[in-house]
Design an enzyme around this catalytic site. Structure first.
Site, PDB file in Angstrom:
ATOM      1  N   HIS A  96    -121.913 -19.842  -7.043  1.00 51.14           N
ATOM      2  CA  HIS A  96    -122.432 -18.863  -6.067  1.00 51.14           C
ATOM      3  C   HIS A  96    -123.823 -19.234  -5.546  1.00 51.14           C
ATOM      4  O   HIS A  96    -124.278 -18.639  -4.562  1.00 51.14           O
ATOM      5  CB  HIS A  96    -122.495 -17.465  -6.683  1.00 51.14           C
ATOM      6  N   ASP A 130    -111.742 -16.692 -14.912  1.00 55.02           N
ATOM      7  CA  ASP A 130    -111.740 -15.240 -14.734  1.00 55.02           C
ATOM      8  C   ASP A 130    -110.590 -14.737 -13.860  1.00 55.02           C
ATOM      9  O   ASP A 130    -110.495 -13.538 -13.599  1.00 55.02           O
ATOM     10  CB  ASP A 130    -113.097 -14.744 -14.206  1.00 55.02           C
ATOM     11  N   ASP A 182    -112.118 -20.707  -9.964  1.00 57.75           N
ATOM     12  CA  ASP A 182    -112.721 -19.434 -10.377  1.00 57.75           C
ATOM     13  C   ASP A 182    -112.146 -18.317  -9.501  1.00 57.75           C
ATOM     14  O   ASP A 182    -111.839 -18.533  -8.334  1.00 57.75           O
ATOM     15  CB  ASP A 182    -114.237 -19.520 -10.203  1.00 57.75           C
ATOM     16  N   HIS A 196    -113.571 -15.882  -8.232  1.00 54.62           N
ATOM     17  CA  HIS A 196    -114.483 -15.526  -7.144  1.00 54.62           C
ATOM     18  C   HIS A 196    -114.643 -16.711  -6.196  1.00 54.62           C
ATOM     19  O   HIS A 196    -114.631 -17.864  -6.635  1.00 54.62           O
ATOM     20  CB  HIS A 196    -115.845 -15.134  -7.718  1.00 54.62           C
TER      21      HIS A 196
HETATM   22 ZN   LIG Z   1    -116.065 -15.933 -11.226  1.00 54.99          ZN
END
Ligand SMILES: [Zn+2]
Length: 311
Positions: A126, A249, A162, A164
């Site tokens: 991120h 995740d 991931d 996200h």
């Molecule tokens: Zn994540």
């Protein structure tokens, strides 16, 4: 001699900690305990990384971003945003995590290992050129890409599994035709980016490939999307190295998202990555730990990947 799989870790990761936060040292400890308890995985070789220096984040971040992390650590720590903490040690810990990522990339390019898995914290995908965010201080995957390019790789593909979207990695390479960024991620979800229509600065011929996935998607469907979209894109790009942003995740037990992958899904991903790497990259795949917040699930899922990569 080239070993099939080498491991690498930053031992100071337990100094990056905030009471009650899900991105915690126990995540790495669970993975390391799982490796130590497995007769085969316990014999895998570990690479040594040098101490991380400022020149690593400088490969992908602005001076302002780096000074923000360093400055908050020097002040004793605090929060960059409501999700993202910093301790007095976090700047150095993040530099050392980046050093592991870079060392792994160089080890693959120099033929020390065919694949490498970095069990590192804090995560990175991120972190944008200008901003630490989403539990991430420095973008380990992006730093690994630049380190690999410094060691001779001209084209590198990132496979971000991931749950996200890796907005930071996308931002860093959005206009860079030498780096393919691919991601499967829950959508809509944090951080809100990752539309399928975002293809990079060159538009439809760009090097960004986003595959948004609906909440509740299971491992079978997720792997179908991986096979239908990611594999052809990576194959067409013909990279010399695969960098996997290895978040766990999307697992059904994860408390921070809503997909339903199983332990076995991750071994199946490793199998596919290995086949892709064998076909295009002389076997080279570098795995960097990103998210994954259920301790049993991450330990088991990482172990499954390591067994595939070590075979
Ligand atoms: Zn994540």
């Amino acid at each position: 001699m080239t070993v099939p799989l080498a491991l690498i870790r930053n031992d100071d990761q337990d100094q990056h900690v905030s009471a009650g936060h899900p991105e915690r040292p126990e995540r790495v400890r669970a993975i390391l305990d799982g490796i130590a308890a497995d007769t085969m995985l316990a014999t895998l070789p570990w690479l040594e990384a040098p101490a991380g220096k400022r020149d690593l984040p400088q490969l992908v971040h602005t001076e302002k971003e780096i000074r923000r992390v360093e400055g908050l650590a020097v002040k004793g720590g605090g929060w960059f945003d409501p999700d993202t903490y910093c301790t007095d040690a976090s700047y150095v810990v993040a530099l050392n995590a980046a050093a592991c990522a870079a060392r792994g990339a160089e080890a693959l390019m120099e033929g020390e290992a065919r694949s490498a898995f970095a069990v590192i914290r804090p995560p990175g995908h991120h972190a944008t050129p200008t901003l630490p965010m989403g539990f991430c201080l420095f973008n380990n995957a992006a730093i690994a890409v630049r380190a690999a390019q410094g060691a001779g790789a001209s084209r590198v593909a990132i496979i971000d599994i991931d749950v996200h979207h890796g907005n930071g990695s996308q931002d860093i390479f959005y206009g860079d035709a030498s780096v393919l960024y691919t991601s499967l991620h829950q959508f809509p979800w944090y951080p809100g980016t990752g539309h399928a229509s975002d293809r990079g600065d060159a538009g439809a011929s760009g090097t960004t490939v986003n595959v948004p996935v609906a909440p509740g998607t299971d491992g079978v469907r997720w792997l179908e999307l991986f096979d239908e979209i990611l594999i052809p894109e990576v194959t067409a790009f013909a990279p010399e190295l695969l960098v996997v942003s290895a978040g766990f995740d999307a697992h059904r037990d994860d408390p921070l998202a809503e997909l339903r992958l199983e332990d076995e899904t991750y071994a199946a991903v490793a199998d596919r990555v290995r086949i892709l790497a064998d076909a295009h990259c002389e076997g080279r795949s570098l795995w960097l730990l990103e998210g994954g917040y259920d301790l049993r699930a991450i330990a088991a899922s990482v172990a499954g990947c390591l067994h595939v990569l070590a075979a």
